[in-house]
Design an enzyme around this catalytic site. Sequence first.
Site, mmCIF file in Angstrom:
data_model
loop_
_atom_site.group_PDB
_atom_site.id
_atom_site.type_symbol
_atom_site.label_atom_id
_atom_site.label_comp_id
_atom_site.label_asym_id
_atom_site.label_seq_id
_atom_site.Cartn_x
_atom_site.Cartn_y
_atom_site.Cartn_z
ATOM 1 N N GLU A 88 0.229 -4.839 5.705
ATOM 2 C CA GLU A 88 0.175 -4.017 6.919
ATOM 3 C C GLU A 88 0.489 -4.863 8.150
ATOM 4 O O GLU A 88 1.224 -4.447 9.051
ATOM 5 C CB GLU A 88 -1.203 -3.361 7.042
ATOM 6 N N GLU A 94 -5.293 -1.566 -2.655
ATOM 7 C CA GLU A 94 -6.289 -0.595 -2.199
ATOM 8 C C GLU A 94 -6.579 0.442 -3.279
ATOM 9 O O GLU A 94 -7.734 0.856 -3.477
ATOM 10 C CB GLU A 94 -5.799 0.121 -0.923
#
Length: 270
Positions: free
Chosen positions: A123, A143
């Site tokens: 990210e 995740e």
Amino acid sequence: MSLNFTPATGALAALDLLRVEIAGAVAHIRLNRPAKRNAVNDTLIAQLHSAFVSLPEAVKAAVLTGEGDHFCAGLDLSELSERSVAEGVLHSRTWHAAMDAIQFGRVPVVAVLHGAVVGGGLELASSCHIRVAEESAYYGLPEGQRGIFVGGGGSARVPRLAGVQTMTDMMLTGRVLDAHEGERRGLSQYVVANGAGFAKGCELAAKIAGNAPLSNFAVMQALPRIADLSQPDGLFVESLMAAIAQGDDAAKERVRAFLEKRAGKVGKAS
Ligand code: 1HE
């Protein structure tokens, strides 16, 4: 390319999970938590935000790297378990603010990637403007396996680089992409040999820093927004941005320099 970096002073020097160095118009910001593989805890995200909003005026481009064997292992999972839902939303928003300070900040940022570029590390890399990957770099979004979701802007930024389908695959199956697969899918623009990333990042940052500031502003601020608009709206915004950039003294001087044969030709050094 080797630039002559010296440690930043003042508030930037006090950011203990980062190392900030400056060489003229280029800043080098290094994630400096190698014992935890540069995992991003609350302090580090706050320090990243501070660093990017307080770069000295003379800095026109930045290089972001990670100390140790990995660029960044993502969110510090040790801080995750005790958060309430409300705290989780606010925590995610602190990441958004920091990533926005990078993507829509004052200077273009070149990320130099090696080793793990995973979860929040991807990210973070995605909020930068150019990504240079060393051969050792690999990309993952664990995740899905950790029972959580991206929260640092990944769902908005990663699909814009590599497509919703690639991100879906990475999250649902835990698929890890190596440096070359990442480049093919748009996660990086360059792949270089191990150990060569920083020099490449500095070379690119120095070029970027030499551009007219308003051109860099247009590329950073207008281009991604235009890409999100309908074509007619995008073209209208483009006409405004083009007129503003052309009207700037720096543009007039650069065009004059070319016409008077004082400037380089495309693909040739000036
Ligand atoms: C960590 C973290 C972390 C390492 N949070 N402590 N991110 C992940 O799921 C990635 C988890 N990390 C790993 O898979 C591996 O650590 C690596 C592949 C990145 C590196 O492996 P390796 O063998 O070099 O290091 P290591 O032995 O696993 O880790 C060294 C230490 O760093 C160890 O701590 P120690 O006290 O035992 O020495 C690890 O616990 C610690 N460490 N990664 C906390 N991530 C805004 S939302 C974003 C959501 C996400 O980012 S989810 C993805 C989280």
